[in-house]
Design a protein around this motif. Structure first.
Motif, short mmCIF file in Angstrom:
data_model
loop_
_atom_site.label_atom_id
_atom_site.label_comp_id
_atom_site.label_asym_id
_atom_site.label_seq_id
_atom_site.Cartn_x
_atom_site.Cartn_y
_atom_site.Cartn_z
N UNK A 190 0.86 -1.18 0.00
CA UNK A 190 0.00 0.00 0.00
C UNK A 190 0.89 1.23 0.00
N UNK A 191 0.43 2.26 -0.69
CA UNK A 191 1.24 3.46 -0.88
C UNK A 191 0.46 4.70 -0.52
N UNK A 195 3.98 1.13 -7.44
CA UNK A 195 4.85 -0.03 -7.20
C UNK A 195 4.53 -1.14 -8.19
N UNK A 196 5.58 -1.84 -8.57
CA UNK A 196 5.39 -2.97 -9.47
C UNK A 196 6.45 -4.01 -9.21
N UNK A 252 -1.02 1.67 -7.06
CA UNK A 252 -0.91 3.12 -7.14
C UNK A 252 -1.46 3.76 -5.87
N UNK A 253 -0.76 4.80 -5.42
CA UNK A 253 -1.26 5.58 -4.32
C UNK A 253 -2.04 6.78 -4.84
N UNK A 254 -2.69 7.47 -3.92
CA UNK A 254 -3.37 8.70 -4.29
C UNK A 254 -2.32 9.77 -4.58
N UNK A 255 -2.61 10.61 -5.55
CA UNK A 255 -1.64 11.59 -5.98
C UNK A 255 -1.53 12.78 -5.03
N UNK A 256 -0.48 13.54 -5.22
CA UNK A 256 -0.28 14.78 -4.49
C UNK A 256 0.02 15.89 -5.50
N UNK A 257 -0.64 17.02 -5.34
CA UNK A 257 -0.53 18.10 -6.32
C UNK A 257 0.74 18.91 -6.10
#
Length: 125
Positions: free
Chosen positions: A2-3, A97-98, A115-120
């Motif tokens: 988890x990311x 991550x892969x 994939x984690x949630x993005x940051x702007x």
């Protein structure tokens, strides 16, 4: 795995930001952790990646010499140090991550399954 990414914000051109990605424990050897970004109206772009348990990094051509990826396995963190930021660096940044095993680090987002949630990140001129 988890990311969770953090550290984005608003910065003036020429400034710096450091993004952080928290990685869940028990991440298996053979994983690659990467940063991607997506600007409005554009495709998602590879930024940088690093092997979780072995030496090895790759950096995208558009950020080479300005951005540095690193990791701290003890803290379960991956970082993206961004220096000399430009307005064209404005985007949502994602941690991903892969599993690659012994294969080379891939720039293709399809190789990253988590994939984690993005940051702007916003860079003003």
């Amino acid at each position: 795995v988890q990311l969770q990414a953090s550290g984005g914000g608003l910065v003036q051109a020429g400034g710096s930001l450091k993004l952080s990605c928290s990685v869940s424990e028990h991440t298996a050897s053979g994983y690659v952790l990467g940063w991607f970004r997506q600007a409005p109206g554009k495709e998602r772009e590879f930024v940088a990646a690093i092997r979780w348990s072995r030496p090895g990094t790759r950096t995208g051509d558009s950020v080479k010499g300005r951005f540095t990826i690193s990791r701290d396995n003890a803290k379960n963190m991956v970082y993206l140090q961004m220096n000399n930021l430009k307005p064209e660096d404005t985007a949502v940044y994602y941690c991903a991550a892969g599993y690659r095993g012994l294969a080379s680090i891939d720039l293709n987002q399809n190789s990253y399954t988590i994939w984690g949630r993005g940051t702007q990140v916003t860079v003003s001129s």
